[in-house]
Design a protein around this motif. Structure first.
Motif, PDB file in Angstrom:
ATOM      1  N   SER A 133       5.926   2.278 -11.580  1.00  0.00           N
ATOM      2  CA  SER A 133       4.559   2.253 -12.122  1.00  0.00           C
ATOM      3  C   SER A 133       4.457   3.129 -13.366  1.00  0.00           C
ATOM      4  CB  SER A 133       3.559   2.731 -11.064  1.00  0.00           C
ATOM      5  OG  SER A 133       3.577   1.900  -9.924  1.00  0.00           O
ATOM      6  N   SER A 137       3.706   1.343 -16.977  1.00  0.00           N
ATOM      7  CA  SER A 137       2.431   1.638 -17.633  1.00  0.00           C
ATOM      8  C   SER A 137       2.640   2.273 -19.005  1.00  0.00           C
ATOM      9  CB  SER A 137       1.579   2.560 -16.758  1.00  0.00           C
ATOM     10  OG  SER A 137       2.226   3.805 -16.559  1.00  0.00           O
ATOM     11  N   ASN A 142      -2.064   0.643 -18.187  1.00  0.00           N
ATOM     12  CA  ASN A 142      -2.187   1.189 -16.832  1.00  0.00           C
ATOM     13  C   ASN A 142      -2.924   0.268 -15.867  1.00  0.00           C
ATOM     14  OD1 ASN A 142      -4.579   1.577 -18.222  1.00  0.00           O
ATOM     15  ND2 ASN A 142      -4.497   3.814 -18.110  1.00  0.00           N
ATOM     16  N   SER A 146      -1.151  -1.217 -12.541  1.00  0.00           N
ATOM     17  CA  SER A 146      -1.689  -0.862 -11.222  1.00  0.00           C
ATOM     18  C   SER A 146      -1.898  -2.095 -10.358  1.00  0.00           C
ATOM     19  CB  SER A 146      -3.011  -0.110 -11.383  1.00  0.00           C
ATOM     20  OG  SER A 146      -2.827   1.107 -12.047  1.00  0.00           O
ATOM     21  N   VAL A 171      -1.805   4.319  -8.647  1.00  0.00           N
ATOM     22  CA  VAL A 171      -2.870   4.555  -9.624  1.00  0.00           C
ATOM     23  C   VAL A 171      -2.589   5.825 -10.426  1.00  0.00           C
ATOM     24  CG1 VAL A 171      -5.307   5.142  -9.882  1.00  0.00           C
ATOM     25  CG2 VAL A 171      -4.625   3.307  -8.330  1.00  0.00           C
ATOM     26  N   ALA A 174       0.388   5.195 -12.766  1.00  0.00           N
ATOM     27  CA  ALA A 174       0.054   4.312 -13.889  1.00  0.00           C
ATOM     28  C   ALA A 174      -0.813   5.030 -14.920  1.00  0.00           C
ATOM     29  CB  ALA A 174      -0.656   3.064 -13.374  1.00  0.00           C
ATOM     30  N   SER A 409      -8.148   1.397 -13.431  1.00  0.00           N
ATOM     31  CA  SER A 409      -7.101   1.123 -12.451  1.00  0.00           C
ATOM     32  C   SER A 409      -7.506   1.611 -11.068  1.00  0.00           C
ATOM     33  CB  SER A 409      -5.789   1.779 -12.891  1.00  0.00           C
ATOM     34  OG  SER A 409      -5.980   3.154 -13.144  1.00  0.00           O
TER      35      SER A 409
END
Length: 452
Positions: A133, A137, A142, A146, A171, A174, A409
């Motif tokens: 992630s 990202s 992002n 996510s 989350v 990201a 996100s």
């Protein structure tokens, strides 16, 4: 009229902060605030134009009579379009990256993640999800990262209480990953388009603080998981209706797409053209490669085009466009300059401004907060520009991670998994607070050492 325009923006911020409870989409709020703000501005346009652009306006008239229609024409052609141009640069860049992700996703280029992350060790799986992630990202955006990684996780993890932990880590990863680069988060893209930062400069300022904050938070989240988990072994999706690419072709497309995004900062520094043109160039090359590889597959192009216009992508683009125009009209009426003067020494303290931005980002979307603080710096202020932009980006990202309502996100994850804000505040917020505070200390220490 100034109070009315500012009130529109404040109401919009209130609705953004309460989206989780009102279920009013933030894209609709942003677009309405932008439209209402500029309509109100043009209704009182002659006073604003004469007070801020009097000389330019008289030169534009070139001896003609100053009428109401002339003022509106001047605003539309010389003021409004300038803000539209700034917003369009960001939106077109995001549109290109969303389309690039869609092309890669349709062709199964991200299916490798499901193979590489097969493990029953829960903490190892958390770190793999978080690392992927973070890296994705930093190169995509992002929000897209996510949603994509949460979808991958949901196919593997069956227990809802563990999915909440994994999703929270995604989350956080990201958001911090996107903050490190100018193409990973809309805020970084905005200041890059403003030529306020360089791609390498922003990365060097934020990479270590973001990595530290990310690693500490993910480590603390990993302590909430057992040693092993029951994982569902999902087969890779059948993509015979969309693509017939072999592994080598999928890797080639992944290299073209991600490698092209890496080249965009170089393209911008060489040509001095807007970054969105480089993103469109990457999209066009990837699209051509897609057509060549899928030349024997009927309707491959139409399928790609349909996926590129997803609801999620449309809402993101409209939200960014709306917020940039809404904040722009408030800046145009002189409120940013007035507020900067009223703040006095507070406005010149970069770290205090960053802390304020972080607190506001907890309840208001970090994109909206960041744009607001950017306009304060565009107004005359005695701040250190070299560190101001990275500090605002870091603290808005940090604050946006503290509660799910603080980032797009986070809200997307909350909707996908129906996450309770109370659960997130109780279980995740303290961990993000500790990790983010350590990252902020690293950011401040690096700056102090640099000044010495």
């Amino acid at each position: 009229m100034t109070l009315l325009i500012v009130s529109v923006l404040l109401v919009a911020y209130l609705l953004l902060a309460s989206e989780r409870f009102t279920n009013i989409n933030k894209a609709a709020v942003a677009v309405f605030a932008a439209a209402a703000g500029w309509v109100l501005y043009i209704c009182w346009g002659s006073d604003y134009v004469m007070s801020r652009h009097g000389g330019e306006y008289m030169e534009w008239l070139n001896g003609a009579t100053a009428t109401s229609a002339a003022v509106k024409d001047y605003i539309a052609a010389n003021i409004f379009l300038r803000y539209v141009g700034r917003a369009a640069e960001v939106v077109l860049f995001l549109l290109s990256t969303i389309a690039i992700v869609d092309v890669l996703s349709i062709n199964g280029c991200f299916d490798f993640f499901q193979v590489w992350m097969r493990t029953r060790k829960s903490r190892k799986y958390l770190w793999m999800l978080s690392v992927f992630s973070l890296l994705l990202s930093a190169n995509l955006d992002n929000l897209t990262t996510s949603v994509m990684m949460v979808a991958v996780m949901m196919k593997v993890v069956s227990q809802h209480r563990y999915r909440l932990v994994y999703g929270s880590a995604i989350v956080v990863s990201a958001n911090f990953g996107g903050a490190m680069t100018v193409i990973g988060d809309p805020l970084g893209l905005v200041v890059w388009n403003m030529s306020a930062v360089s791609a390498s400069g922003l990365f060097l300022r934020l990479v270590i603080p973001c990595l530290v904050a990310w690693a500490v938070t993910v480590f603390l989240l990993s302590r909430m998981l057992p040693d092993r988990m029951d994982a569902d072994r999902q087969p890779l999706p059948f993509r015979g209706d969309d693509t017939r690419l072999n592994v080598g072709q999928r890797v080639a497309m992944l290299i073209v797409g991600i490698g092209g995004l890496w080249f965009i900062p170089t393209f911008h520094s060489i040509t001095h053209l807007s970054p969105f043109l480089g993103a469109l160039c990457v999209l066009s090359v990837l699209w051509i490669v897609n057509e060549i590889f899928n030349r024997n597959l009927p309707f491959a192009s139409s399928a790609m085009a349909d996926r590129a216009r997803t609801i999620l992508g449309s809402q993101t683009l409209l939200y960014v466009m709306g917020m940039m125009l809404a904040v722009g009209v408030v800046q145009e009426i002189g409120v940013a300059s007035w507020l900067t003067v009223r703040l006095g020494d507070v406005a010149s303290n970069v770290w205090l401004m960053g802390a304020m931005a972080g607190v506001l980002s907890m309840i208001i979307d970090n994109m909206a907060v960041g744009l607001t603080f950017f306009t304060l710096h565009e107004a005359p202020a005695a701040v250190d520009a070299d560190i101001y932009w990275p500090v605002i980006i870091y603290f808005t990202t940090f604050g946006g991670n503290l509660l799910l309502i603080g980032s797009m996100s986070g809200l997307a994850f909350a909707k996908l998994e129906r996450v309770s804000i109370a659960w997130y505040a109780r279980k995740v917020l303290p961990k993000v607070m500790l990790g983010g505070a350590i990252g902020a200390a690293v950011l401040m220490t690096n700056w102090v050492l640099y000044k010495i």
